[in-house]
Design a protein around this motif. Structure first.
Motif, PDB file in Angstrom:
ATOM      1  N   ALA A   1       0.841  -1.208   0.000  1.00 42.50           N
ATOM      2  CA  ALA A   1       0.000   0.000   0.000  1.00 42.50           C
ATOM      3  C   ALA A   1       0.872   1.251   0.000  1.00 42.50           C
ATOM      4  CB  ALA A   1      -0.913  -0.011   1.225  1.00 42.50           C
ATOM      5  N   ALA A   2       1.963   1.227   0.787  1.00 38.91           N
ATOM      6  CA  ALA A   2       2.851   2.396   0.862  1.00 38.91           C
ATOM      7  C   ALA A   2       3.491   2.669  -0.498  1.00 38.91           C
ATOM      8  CB  ALA A   2       3.928   2.162   1.916  1.00 38.91           C
ATOM      9  N   ALA A   3       3.984   1.621  -1.163  1.00 42.87           N
ATOM     10  CA  ALA A   3       4.632   1.802  -2.472  1.00 42.87           C
ATOM     11  C   ALA A   3       3.627   2.305  -3.508  1.00 42.87           C
ATOM     12  CB  ALA A   3       5.254   0.493  -2.937  1.00 42.87           C
ATOM     13  N   PHE A   4       2.398   1.774  -3.463  1.00 44.19           N
ATOM     14  CA  PHE A   4       1.353   2.208  -4.400  1.00 44.19           C
ATOM     15  C   PHE A   4       1.040   3.698  -4.193  1.00 44.19           C
ATOM     16  CE2 PHE A   4      -3.210   2.955  -5.179  1.00 44.19           C
ATOM     17  CZ  PHE A   4      -3.253   2.687  -6.536  1.00 44.19           C
ATOM     18  N   MET A   5       0.870   4.090  -2.922  1.00 41.93           N
ATOM     19  CA  MET A   5       0.522   5.489  -2.633  1.00 41.93           C
ATOM     20  C   MET A   5       1.657   6.440  -3.010  1.00 41.93           C
ATOM     21  SD  MET A   5      -2.524   5.516  -1.793  1.00 41.93           S
ATOM     22  CE  MET A   5      -2.631   7.262  -1.490  1.00 41.93           C
ATOM     23  N   VAL A   6       2.888   6.037  -2.705  1.00 42.32           N
ATOM     24  CA  VAL A   6       4.039   6.902  -3.031  1.00 42.32           C
ATOM     25  C   VAL A   6       4.157   7.064  -4.550  1.00 42.32           C
ATOM     26  CG1 VAL A   6       6.577   7.018  -2.988  1.00 42.32           C
ATOM     27  CG2 VAL A   6       5.334   6.537  -0.902  1.00 42.32           C
ATOM     28  N   ALA A   7       3.964   5.964  -5.294  1.00 47.48           N
ATOM     29  CA  ALA A   7       4.035   6.045  -6.763  1.00 47.48           C
ATOM     30  C   ALA A   7       2.937   6.948  -7.311  1.00 47.48           C
ATOM     31  CB  ALA A   7       3.934   4.638  -7.366  1.00 47.48           C
ATOM     32  N   MET A   8       1.726   6.827  -6.756  1.00 48.04           N
ATOM     33  CA  MET A   8       0.606   7.661  -7.215  1.00 48.04           C
ATOM     34  C   MET A   8       0.870   9.137  -6.918  1.00 48.04           C
ATOM     35  SD  MET A   8      -1.889   5.925  -8.640  1.00 48.04           S
ATOM     36  CE  MET A   8      -3.371   6.861  -8.456  1.00 48.04           C
ATOM     37  N   MET A   9       1.360   9.406  -5.719  1.00 48.55           N
ATOM     38  CA  MET A   9       1.595  10.799  -5.317  1.00 48.55           C
ATOM     39  C   MET A   9       2.720  11.425  -6.144  1.00 48.55           C
ATOM     40  SD  MET A   9      -0.634  11.661  -3.205  1.00 48.55           S
ATOM     41  CE  MET A   9      -0.006  13.244  -2.703  1.00 48.55           C
ATOM     42  N   THR A  10       3.783  10.672  -6.403  1.00 49.83           N
ATOM     43  CA  THR A  10       4.872  11.241  -7.205  1.00 49.83           C
ATOM     44  C   THR A  10       4.421  11.469  -8.649  1.00 49.83           C
ATOM     45  OG1 THR A  10       5.749   9.009  -7.403  1.00 49.83           O
ATOM     46  CG2 THR A  10       6.902  10.470  -5.899  1.00 49.83           C
ATOM     47  N   ALA A  11       3.531  10.595  -9.159  1.00 49.17           N
ATOM     48  CA  ALA A  11       2.985  10.808 -10.510  1.00 49.17           C
ATOM     49  C   ALA A  11       2.179  12.098 -10.550  1.00 49.17           C
ATOM     50  CB  ALA A  11       2.108   9.628 -10.914  1.00 49.17           C
ATOM     51  N   LEU A  12       1.424  12.309  -9.487  1.00 56.11           N
ATOM     52  CA  LEU A  12       0.594  13.517  -9.380  1.00 56.11           C
ATOM     53  C   LEU A  12       1.471  14.770  -9.363  1.00 56.11           C
ATOM     54  CD1 LEU A  12      -2.538  13.884  -8.729  1.00 56.11           C
ATOM     55  CD2 LEU A  12      -1.780  14.480  -6.456  1.00 56.11           C
ATOM     56  N   LEU A  13       2.578  14.689  -8.620  1.00 53.05           N
ATOM     57  CA  LEU A  13       3.456  15.851  -8.492  1.00 53.05           C
ATOM     58  C   LEU A  13       4.340  16.048  -9.725  1.00 53.05           C
ATOM     59  CD1 LEU A  13       4.501  15.281  -4.795  1.00 53.05           C
ATOM     60  CD2 LEU A  13       3.100  17.164  -5.622  1.00 53.05           C
ATOM     61  N   THR A  14       4.627  14.958 -10.453  1.00 48.85           N
ATOM     62  CA  THR A  14       5.504  15.066 -11.627  1.00 48.85           C
ATOM     63  C   THR A  14       4.766  15.674 -12.809  1.00 48.85           C
ATOM     64  OG1 THR A  14       6.724  13.138 -10.892  1.00 48.85           O
ATOM     65  CG2 THR A  14       7.028  13.759 -13.169  1.00 48.85           C
ATOM     66  N   GLY A  15       3.608  15.162 -13.116  1.00 45.67           N
ATOM     67  CA  GLY A  15       2.877  15.705 -14.266  1.00 45.67           C
ATOM     68  C   GLY A  15       1.483  15.150 -14.284  1.00 45.67           C
ATOM     69  N   LEU A  16       0.571  15.915 -13.726  1.00 45.60           N
ATOM     70  CA  LEU A  16      -0.797  15.439 -13.548  1.00 45.60           C
ATOM     71  C   LEU A  16      -1.460  15.094 -14.880  1.00 45.60           C
ATOM     72  CD1 LEU A  16      -3.138  14.891 -11.652  1.00 45.60           C
ATOM     73  CD2 LEU A  16      -3.698  17.304 -11.707  1.00 45.60           C
ATOM     74  N   PHE A  17      -1.260  15.953 -15.880  1.00 49.07           N
ATOM     75  CA  PHE A  17      -1.960  15.742 -17.149  1.00 49.07           C
ATOM     76  C   PHE A  17      -1.050  15.161 -18.227  1.00 49.07           C
ATOM     77  CE2 PHE A  17      -4.026  19.299 -14.958  1.00 49.07           C
ATOM     78  CZ  PHE A  17      -5.254  18.704 -14.736  1.00 49.07           C
ATOM     79  N   GLN A  18       0.215  14.968 -17.899  1.00 44.45           N
ATOM     80  CA  GLN A  18       1.152  14.504 -18.930  1.00 44.45           C
ATOM     81  C   GLN A  18       1.210  12.989 -19.035  1.00 44.45           C
ATOM     82  OE1 GLN A  18       4.574  16.931 -17.776  1.00 44.45           O
ATOM     83  NE2 GLN A  18       4.853  17.262 -19.955  1.00 44.45           N
TER      84      GLN A  18
END
Lengths: 269, 161
Positions: free
Chosen positions: B108-125
């Motif tokens: 769960a931690a790895a999934f959430m961290v990956a999702m959050m970093t994707a959000l911060l890297t490029g939400l629409f890209q």
């Protein structure tokens, strides 16, 4: 109403982390790169350690066998060194054969880490920096392929943002109708190549559907941005139509994770 | 019960960091890799002496992880401290040493961290489907590796003290 103890304890750490956001990236990147360059010997030591374990494991032979094994190992090492030098030479020759840009010097740099610690960012760290005349914005190649662009430089290391990174943009063209002799440049149309944070890029803002054939090669087009014309960016995988224009999904040909060295194009002073 | 000390955890973070960027990067699955520093952060939060030690260790591990990233500085410290806050508050109701618990927590931690970093890297890209698939793969892969790694760390607590 009082907040739980773990929230009160956590607040200073969250604030400290948020404060890090406001550190200018010019300063923070230098510190990060300098620290990473210190890890070079650690990485080499780890590799040597693993190799030593691998060679030590099957030793159950007699003294003459051991001698033979050592000689074979020396031959193997010399052969691999020879191969590496040949690959480096071929890389330079390939670049000079396909790209006519005499205004650039070629600087070879070893790759320290071939990936980024964030899953969605694509960068690599090289073991050359400002002390070798490298600057941010310079193009980084492997043979006649564009790998990326330098984005941060420390004295002895630098970060290269790869063409698949979401922050990468470059003018590019898809070259259709490649014949056995010469490529046809009749219907070239310029677009913008963007990284997608995955292992693919997207060539955007094309008006012509005819260029969207699978396997078509995409090359750099705008020399004014420090990227010589003709450097290969990748191959078209498929075409996508979106609101009146076309996008081409492009897959880079070079597997950057396997790279051991790259070439930086340094403009001659 | 023996715990760990922060300097020893930081020393352990060095080979974990190098392994993450070299060995674990070469065994990717669906674009995801084993997040070694995240596994260490989970261990640090679950087996901390007190809240303060857990938060300090996770914050420093976040800074370690930020060293190898081209993202803005501070992303991983925030995420790891948030993870530590959640785990510290839950650890009284968790059977921390059970493999299924560690699998669930690390995944769960790895999934959430990956999702959050994707959000911060490029939400629409980055296409959302790819974000979900790769984050799930990251969760599964890190959880599979996390179970034996956490067990090993649990047994090596004598060395980490």
């Amino acid at each position: 109403m009082s907040l739980p103890i773990w929230v009160r304890r956590g607040a200073p750490f969250i604030l400290a982390s948020l404060a890090l956001y406001f550190v200018p990236s010019a300063a923070s990147e230098k510190v990060r790169l300098q620290t990473l360059s210190l890890l070079g010997p650690v990485k080499t030591a780890a590799r040597n350690f693993l190799e030593a374990i691998a060679t030590a494991l099957p030793r159950r032979a007699g003294p003459s066998d051991l001698e033979k094994e050592e000689l074979q190992s020396a031959i193997f090492q010399l052969t691999s060194e020879n191969a590496e030098i040949r690959v480096r030479l071929e890389s330079l020759t390939d670049y000079r054969r396909f790209i006519r840009a005499p205004e650039y010097d070629l600087v070879m740099a070893d790759v320290l880490f071939a990936c980024d610690s964030t899953l969605w960012r694509h960068s690599l760290t090289i073991q050359r920096g400002s002390s070798d005349g490298l600057q941010a914005g310079q193009a980084v190649t492997w043979r006649n392929h564009l790998i990326g662009r330098m984005t941060a430089v420390a004295p002895h290391s630098a970060r290269v943002t790869l063409i698949t990174d979401p922050s990468f943009r470059a003018a590019a063209v898809a070259i259709p109708q490649v014949t056995a002799e010469l490529p046809s440049f009749t219907s070239r149309e310029m677009g913008v190549l963007e990284g997608k944070g995955l292992d693919r890029c997207m060539l955007k803002w094309l008006m012509e559907p005819s260029v969207g054939e699978g396997g078509v090669v995409v090359t750099a087009e705008d020399s004014s941005a420090g990227i010589p014309k003709g450097l290969v960016l990748g191959r078209v995988v498929r075409a996508v139509r979106t609101r009146g224009n076309f996008r081409l999904e492009v897959a880079p040909i070079v597997q950057t994770r396997a790279l051991e060295f790259v070439t930086v194009l340094r403009r001659k002073s | 019960m023996k715990r760990y000390t922060i300097p020893k955890m930081m020393l352990l973070a060095l080979p974990a960091f190098v392994a993450e960027l070299t060995l674990f990067d070469s065994i990717r699955w669906m674009g995801a890799r084993i997040e070694a520093l995240l596994v260490l952060a989970c261990f640090a939060a679950l087996f901390a002496r007190d809240v303060r030690q857990g938060l300090w260790t996770c914050w420093l591990l976040g800074v370690w992880k930020d060293l190898g990233s081209s993202s803005v500085l501070g992303v991983y410290p925030v995420l790891f401290v948030t993870l530590a806050l959640v785990l510290v508050s839950l650890k009284r109701v968790l059977f921390r040493e059970h493999p299924l618990t560690t699998f669930g927590i690390v995944g769960a931690a790895a999934f959430m961290v990956a999702m959050m970093t994707a959000l911060l890297t490029g939400l629409f890209q980055i296409p959302l489907g790819d974000v979900l698939i790769r984050s799930l793969a990251s969760g599964v892969l890190t959880a599979i590796a996390g179970v034996p790694l956490l067990r090993l760390l649990g047994r090596a607590r004598n060395v980490l003290c």
